[in-house]
Design a protein around this motif. Structure first.
Motif, PDB file in Angstrom:
ATOM      1  N   THR A  19       0.786  -1.213  -0.014  1.00  0.00           N
ATOM      2  CA  THR A  19       0.103   0.106  -0.134  1.00  0.00           C
ATOM      3  C   THR A  19       0.871   1.301  -0.154  1.00  0.00           C
ATOM      4  O   THR A  19       0.248   2.398  -0.001  1.00  0.00           O
ATOM      5  CB  THR A  19      -0.963  -0.089   1.359  1.00  0.00           C
ATOM      6  OG1 THR A  19      -0.069  -0.133   2.324  1.00  0.00           O
ATOM      7  CG2 THR A  19      -1.922  -1.135   1.101  1.00  0.00           C
ATOM      8  N   ARG A  45      -2.703  -3.623   6.663  1.00  0.00           N
ATOM      9  CA  ARG A  45      -3.246  -3.612   7.932  1.00  0.00           C
ATOM     10  C   ARG A  45      -4.569  -2.390   7.753  1.00  0.00           C
ATOM     11  O   ARG A  45      -4.547  -1.427   7.023  1.00  0.00           O
ATOM     12  CB  ARG A  45      -2.406  -2.937   8.710  1.00  0.00           C
ATOM     13  CG  ARG A  45      -1.806  -1.530   8.326  1.00  0.00           C
ATOM     14  CD  ARG A  45      -0.721  -0.918   9.415  1.00  0.00           C
ATOM     15  NE  ARG A  45      -0.078   0.126   8.821  1.00  0.00           N
ATOM     16  CZ  ARG A  45       0.721   1.027   9.279  1.00  0.00           C
ATOM     17  NH1 ARG A  45       0.617   0.805  10.851  1.00  0.00           N
ATOM     18  NH2 ARG A  45       1.065   2.222   9.062  1.00  0.00           N
ATOM     19  N   LYS A  47      -6.409   1.047   8.326  1.00  0.00           N
ATOM     20  CA  LYS A  47      -5.719   2.271   8.540  1.00  0.00           C
ATOM     21  C   LYS A  47      -6.856   3.598   8.390  1.00  0.00           C
ATOM     22  O   LYS A  47      -7.387   3.227   7.518  1.00  0.00           O
ATOM     23  CB  LYS A  47      -4.569   2.497   7.479  1.00  0.00           C
ATOM     24  CG  LYS A  47      -3.779   3.687   7.944  1.00  0.00           C
ATOM     25  CD  LYS A  47      -2.509   3.852   7.097  1.00  0.00           C
ATOM     26  CE  LYS A  47      -1.410   4.982   7.604  1.00  0.00           C
ATOM     27  NZ  LYS A  47      -0.392   4.741   6.455  1.00  0.00           N
ATOM     28  N   ARG A  55      -9.572  -0.255   1.909  1.00  0.00           N
ATOM     29  CA  ARG A  55      -7.979  -0.004   1.478  1.00  0.00           C
ATOM     30  C   ARG A  55      -7.739  -0.330   0.197  1.00  0.00           C
ATOM     31  O   ARG A  55      -7.059   0.490  -0.944  1.00  0.00           O
ATOM     32  CB  ARG A  55      -7.163  -0.161   2.644  1.00  0.00           C
ATOM     33  CG  ARG A  55      -7.268   0.590   3.730  1.00  0.00           C
ATOM     34  CD  ARG A  55      -6.023   0.381   4.437  1.00  0.00           C
ATOM     35  NE  ARG A  55      -4.890   1.205   3.854  1.00  0.00           N
ATOM     36  CZ  ARG A  55      -3.656   1.390   4.451  1.00  0.00           C
ATOM     37  NH1 ARG A  55      -3.246   0.476   5.323  1.00  0.00           N
ATOM     38  NH2 ARG A  55      -2.594   1.916   3.699  1.00  0.00           N
ATOM     39  N   CYS A 111       8.949  -4.767   0.996  1.00  0.00           N
ATOM     40  CA  CYS A 111       9.192  -3.332   0.962  1.00  0.00           C
ATOM     41  C   CYS A 111       8.750  -2.623   2.207  1.00  0.00           C
ATOM     42  O   CYS A 111       9.124  -1.270   2.520  1.00  0.00           O
ATOM     43  CB  CYS A 111       8.018  -2.721  -0.216  1.00  0.00           C
ATOM     44  SG  CYS A 111       8.188  -3.061  -1.838  1.00  0.00           S
ATOM     45  N   TYR A 204      16.137   6.172  11.021  1.00  0.00           N
ATOM     46  CA  TYR A 204      15.674   5.590   9.741  1.00  0.00           C
ATOM     47  C   TYR A 204      16.797   4.682   9.072  1.00  0.00           C
ATOM     48  O   TYR A 204      16.763   3.571   8.741  1.00  0.00           O
ATOM     49  CB  TYR A 204      15.060   6.452   8.721  1.00  0.00           C
ATOM     50  CG  TYR A 204      14.899   5.840   7.672  1.00  0.00           C
ATOM     51  CD1 TYR A 204      15.524   6.138   6.249  1.00  0.00           C
ATOM     52  CD2 TYR A 204      14.032   4.834   7.150  1.00  0.00           C
ATOM     53  CE1 TYR A 204      15.593   5.628   5.234  1.00  0.00           C
ATOM     54  CE2 TYR A 204      13.965   4.203   6.002  1.00  0.00           C
ATOM     55  CZ  TYR A 204      14.511   4.744   4.921  1.00  0.00           C
ATOM     56  OH  TYR A 204      14.458   4.250   3.605  1.00  0.00           O
ATOM     57  N   LYS A 208      17.606   0.753   8.729  1.00  0.00           N
ATOM     58  CA  LYS A 208      17.894   0.127   7.702  1.00  0.00           C
ATOM     59  C   LYS A 208      19.260  -0.741   7.354  1.00  0.00           C
ATOM     60  O   LYS A 208      19.343  -1.529   6.839  1.00  0.00           O
ATOM     61  CB  LYS A 208      17.545   1.125   6.430  1.00  0.00           C
ATOM     62  CG  LYS A 208      16.162   1.643   6.329  1.00  0.00           C
ATOM     63  CD  LYS A 208      15.196   0.656   6.154  1.00  0.00           C
ATOM     64  CE  LYS A 208      15.063   0.009   4.736  1.00  0.00           C
ATOM     65  NZ  LYS A 208      13.701  -0.803   4.553  1.00  0.00           N
ATOM     66  N   SER A 230      17.935   5.308  -3.922  1.00  0.00           N
ATOM     67  CA  SER A 230      18.681   6.462  -3.198  1.00  0.00           C
ATOM     68  C   SER A 230      17.302   7.236  -2.832  1.00  0.00           C
ATOM     69  O   SER A 230      16.422   6.936  -2.277  1.00  0.00           O
ATOM     70  CB  SER A 230      19.649   7.301  -3.981  1.00  0.00           C
ATOM     71  OG  SER A 230      19.159   7.738  -5.293  1.00  0.00           O
TER      72      SER A 230
HETATM   73  N1  LIG Z   1      10.934   6.552  -0.874  1.00  0.00           N
HETATM   74  C1  LIG Z   1      12.164   6.541  -0.845  1.00  0.00           C
HETATM   75  O1  LIG Z   1      12.556   7.463  -1.250  1.00  0.00           O
HETATM   76  C2  LIG Z   1      12.877   5.428  -0.685  1.00  0.00           C
HETATM   77  C3  LIG Z   1      12.307   4.378  -0.034  1.00  0.00           C
HETATM   78  N2  LIG Z   1      13.162   2.950   0.141  1.00  0.00           N
HETATM   79  C4  LIG Z   1      12.724   1.911   0.782  1.00  0.00           C
HETATM   80  O2  LIG Z   1      11.609   1.340  -0.080  1.00  0.00           O
HETATM   81  C5  LIG Z   1      10.586   0.814   1.058  1.00  0.00           C
HETATM   82  C6  LIG Z   1       9.216   1.362   0.626  1.00  0.00           C
HETATM   83  O3  LIG Z   1       9.446   2.787   0.838  1.00  0.00           O
HETATM   84  P1  LIG Z   1       8.217   3.823   0.217  1.00  0.00           P
HETATM   85  O4  LIG Z   1       7.225   2.771  -0.583  1.00  0.00           O
HETATM   86  O5  LIG Z   1       8.660   4.901   0.047  1.00  0.00           O
HETATM   87  O6  LIG Z   1       7.392   3.811   1.846  1.00  0.00           O
HETATM   88  P2  LIG Z   1       5.973   4.014   2.350  1.00  0.00           P
HETATM   89  O7  LIG Z   1       5.988   4.876   3.232  1.00  0.00           O
HETATM   90  O8  LIG Z   1       5.251   4.883   1.074  1.00  0.00           O
HETATM   91  O9  LIG Z   1       5.184   2.733   2.493  1.00  0.00           O
HETATM   92  C7  LIG Z   1       5.635   2.048   3.401  1.00  0.00           C
HETATM   93  C8  LIG Z   1       4.870   0.598   3.409  1.00  0.00           C
HETATM   94  O10 LIG Z   1       5.047   0.078   4.817  1.00  0.00           O
HETATM   95  C9  LIG Z   1       3.913  -0.356   5.305  1.00  0.00           C
HETATM   96  N3  LIG Z   1       4.017  -0.249   6.739  1.00  0.00           N
HETATM   97  C10 LIG Z   1       4.367   0.657   7.474  1.00  0.00           C
HETATM   98  N4  LIG Z   1       4.103   0.487   8.746  1.00  0.00           N
HETATM   99  C11 LIG Z   1       3.530  -0.718   8.990  1.00  0.00           C
HETATM  100  C12 LIG Z   1       2.897  -1.525  10.187  1.00  0.00           C
HETATM  101  N5  LIG Z   1       3.194  -1.198  11.235  1.00  0.00           N
HETATM  102  N6  LIG Z   1       2.340  -2.579   9.602  1.00  0.00           N
HETATM  103  C13 LIG Z   1       2.076  -3.056   8.273  1.00  0.00           C
HETATM  104  N7  LIG Z   1       2.599  -2.255   7.263  1.00  0.00           N
HETATM  105  C14 LIG Z   1       3.355  -1.230   7.590  1.00  0.00           C
HETATM  106  C15 LIG Z   1       2.846   0.677   4.891  1.00  0.00           C
HETATM  107  O11 LIG Z   1       1.775   0.255   5.226  1.00  0.00           O
HETATM  108  P3  LIG Z   1       0.286   1.428   5.231  1.00  0.00           P
HETATM  109  O12 LIG Z   1       0.200   1.808   4.164  1.00  0.00           O
HETATM  110  O13 LIG Z   1      -0.718   0.572   6.084  1.00  0.00           O
HETATM  111  O14 LIG Z   1       0.994   2.514   6.219  1.00  0.00           O
HETATM  112  C16 LIG Z   1       3.312   1.055   3.460  1.00  0.00           C
HETATM  113  O15 LIG Z   1       2.619   0.067   2.722  1.00  0.00           O
HETATM  114  C17 LIG Z   1      11.045   0.860   2.319  1.00  0.00           C
HETATM  115  O16 LIG Z   1      11.677  -0.362   2.617  1.00  0.00           O
HETATM  116  C18 LIG Z   1      12.188   2.116   2.276  1.00  0.00           C
HETATM  117  O17 LIG Z   1      13.066   1.929   3.147  1.00  0.00           O
HETATM  118  C19 LIG Z   1      14.454   3.040   0.028  1.00  0.00           C
HETATM  119  C20 LIG Z   1      15.072   4.271  -0.500  1.00  0.00           C
HETATM  120  C21 LIG Z   1      14.318   5.479  -0.846  1.00  0.00           C
END
Ligand SMILES: NC(=O)C1=CN([C@@H]2O[C@H](COP(=O)(O)OP(=O)(O)OC[C@H]3O[C@@H](n4cnc5c(N)ncnc54)[C@H](OP(=O)(O)O)[C@@H]3O)[C@@H](O)[C@H]2O)C=CC1
Ligand SMILES: CCCCCCCCCCCCCCCCCCCCCCCCCCCC(=O)SCCNC(=O)CCNC(=O)[C@H](O)C(C)(C)COP(=O)(O)OP(=O)(O)OC[C@H]1O[C@@H](n2cnc3c(N)ncnc32)[C@H](O)[C@@H]1OP(=O)(O)O
Length: 515
Positions: A19, A45, A47, A55, A111, A204, A208, A230
């Motif tokens: 999501t 989850r 939300k 959702r 992710c 963060y 990671k 990045s």
């Molecule tokens: N965006 C960026 O610039 C970058 C991202 N990344 C990595 O890529 C990955 C995805 O990032 P991005 O898509 O931007 O992040 P988002 O914040 O957009 O998405 C995070 C995801 O993790 C889920 N999540 C967070 N907390 C929980 C929880 N307690 N239980 C279940 N699900 C949870 C969220 O679900 P929900 O929708 O329910 O909150 C969401 O689907 C991450 O691992 C990040 O570290 C790495 C480099 C750069």
């Protein structure tokens, strides 16, 4: 026929974080290029008062999935939402759902994470380390698992200048830290966090890095690869340019600039904006999934997905292209005309923050109070300045990331796959990309109609006139103050007035003579 697309055909795929920004794009690409995949399990989850089904259907009905729905009409049958919460034991997954995952899953894309910079260490540890540990344990029991792809970040070792595609050990063993955090109270954890994160800017990036260590230490016989993107920005080409749906990374500040809140930003002129489009990251991810499953490398390969070394773009170039785009396609209801510049030292940054951020906010709040409305501008500006302080570390530094594995993988793709799963950042035109990025923020994030651009331009012209009027009145007040107190100022004033008078008289005389 694409070898990579064919690989995902018939597969059962588990995506955590589906999501999220990147998870959604990953799902969309899979459904569009491999519509014959068997199923995509997504951990979701509840939300904001929405159930799982609500959702998921809201997500699948957004513009991002329009093309995929044309190609894969039974798209909803391909998606299998599974309740999960990463903060719960066994990720909160029920026994029945777990049984299904253990029996059928072929591929995992992990992710899910917390990407907030200000999370307390305990929360970041839970989501970015412990949840990863639990998923690895789950994966080790899966009967048909072929590959496990873990999303880290290129900034997990941002305390180093040059970063290789290797896992760098942290000073504290993840297991010891997890055990300690269990019994330490929050105040002690808060106190030791700065020492633990080893010159990293936030929890963060630290968690990671710990997550990578856990992936390595608990890999068992799993076939794993790690992706390190990045700063992930709006989509470049697929499924259409400019897709973005959150305020992370540059997005919030781009909006702040477009709305006229952000008028200055401290940026080292030569600092590289290491932004990578989300569709490019997802193309690399799918190529890595295929390559890792088919070739089963002996060790965990890390793939950097960055742009700075292959096709560098400076923050200054990016920033001014942002302003140029909002000149042509302004955001609605701007607070001020988008106009900004860089500062390069702390004093000018402090000065400009006072003059061009806080002072106008305080004056506007005073106007709101006078007109019986609740003041809010100073609070907004403080929030923007807090965000900038969190992002400052990344704006005013550059890193060198090696990209051997990513380049090796690119060389192993067929011509067709290099086109269908293009992750060659050298093809990216930054001016065009930045323009589409800003337009995407306007259309998809702020949900503004492009037909409203003429009205938005009229609003900016009105703001410009108010700005000129305000400056003129301010100038006259200051000048009147000086004239009343200084003979020199009076002499200058009389000289200027007499000069204007003589010019007007000459001008009138010459125009009379012509007639
Ligand atoms: N965006 C960026 O610039 C970058 C991202 N990344 C990595 O890529 C990955 C995805 O990032 P991005 O898509 O931007 O992040 P988002 O914040 O957009 O998405 C995070 C995801 O993790 C889920 N999540 C967070 N907390 C929980 C929880 N307690 N239980 C279940 N699900 C949870 C969220 O679900 P929900 O929708 O329910 O909150 C969401 O689907 C991450 O691992 C990040 O570290 C790495 C480099 C750069
Ligand atoms: C080119 C630059 C120079 C400009 C030159 C001069 C000026 C020209 C103008 C040009 C325009 C500028 C264009 C580009 C900007 C450049 C700077 C960008 C730098 C980007 C660096 C990113 C580094 C990322 C490193 C690694 C990437 C990853 O691996 S993961 C993804 C990164 N994670 C994030 O980005 C999350 C960061 N965000 C947070 O951690 C938190 O949001 C926060 C701690 C920053 C704020 O937390 P807080 O509790 O205060 O707010 P929050 O609860 O999050 O939200 C409350 C409300 O505020 C809204 N919100 C949230 N985030 C933002 C935001 N970034 N900007 C604005 N508003 C935001 C949110 O919607 C909430 O609203 P309500 O729900 O209504 O309360």
């Amino acid at each position: 026929m694409s070898v990579i697309a064919a690989f995902y055909g018939g597969k059962s795929i588990l995506i955590t974080g589906a999501t999220g920004f990147m998870g959604k794009v990953l799902m969309e690409k899979l459904l569009r290029t491999s519509p014959d995949l068997k199923v995509i399990y997504i951990l979701v989850r509840p939300k904001a008062g929405q159930s799982l089904q609500q959702r998921v259907s809201q997500m699948m009905n957004c513009k991002l999935f329009e093309k995929a729905k044309e190609i894969c009409p039974n798209i909803f049958e391909k998606i299998r939402p599974i309740y999960s919460d990463l903060t719960k034991p066994d990720l909160g997954i029920s026994k029945e759902d777990l049984e299904e995952l253990l029996t059928h899953t072929n591929i995992i894309f992990h992710c899910a994470a917390t990407v907030r910079f200000d999370d307390p260490l305990r929360h970041a540890l839970q989501l970015n380390v412990i949840a990863t540990q639990q998923l690895l344990f789950m994966a080790s029991q899966m009967l048909k698992l072929e590959v496990f792809i873990h999303f880290s970040t290129a900034y997990s070792n941002c305390n180093l200048k040059h970063i290789d595609e290797v896992i760098y050990p942290c000073s504290v063993e993840p297991k010891k830290l997890i055990d300690s955090v269990e019994w330490l109270d929050d105040s002690i954890i808060e106190e030791i966090t700065p020492k633990l994160i080893e010159n990293r800017p936030n929890t963060y990036t630290y968690t990671k890095a710990l997550g990578e260590m856990v992936v390595y230490q608990e890999r068992g016989n799993l076939n794993i690869a790690i992706i390190r993107p990045s700063i992930v920005g709006a989509s470049w080409q697929e499924p259409f340019p400019g897709w973005v749906d959150n305020l992370n990374g540059p997005n919030g500040l781009i909006i702040a600039a477009g709305k006229g809140f952000l008028h200055s930003l401290k940026a080292t002129p030569k600092a590289v904006a290491d932004v990578v489009p989300v569709d490019l990251v997802i193309n690399l991810t799918l190529a890595v999934g295929w390559h890792t499953a088919v070739h089963r490398p002996k060790s965990i390969l890390i793939y950097h997905c960055t742009s700075g070394s292959l096709n560098p773009c400076l923050w200054t170039d990016l920033g001014f292209q942002v302003l140029a785009t909002f000149e042509k396609a302004p955001l609605e209801k701007a607070f001020r005309r988008p106009n900004a510049d860089f500062t390069t030292n702390n004093f000018s940054t402090y000065l400009w923050n006072t003059i061009s951020h806080m002072a106008p906010a305080v004056m506007y709040d005073f106007y709101l109070r006078l007109t019986g409305r609740k003041p809010r501008m100073a609070k907004l500006m403080n929030r923007m300045l807090k965000t900038i302080s969190m992002l400052d570390y990344f704006i005013n530094r550059s890193w060198e990331w090696s990209s051997r594995n990513t380049e090796m993988l690119m060389s192993q793709l067929s011509n067709e796959d290099q086109k269908l799963f293009d992750f060659d950042v050298r093809h990216l035109n930054w001016l065009e990309y930045t323009e589409n990025y800003c337009l995407g923020i306007k259309k998809y994030l702020l949900k503004e109609d492009m037909a409203g651009i003429p009205a938005a331009k009229r609003h900016l012209r009105m703001l410009r006139n108010i700005h000129y009027l305000f400056n003129t009145v301010l100038f006259l007040i200051i000048w009147r103050f000086f004239i009343a107190r200084s003979q020199m100022a009076r002499n200058v004033w009389y000289f200027v007035v007499s000069l204007c008078y003589k010019f007007l008289s000459y001008f009138r005389a010459s125009s009379t003579f012509r007639h």
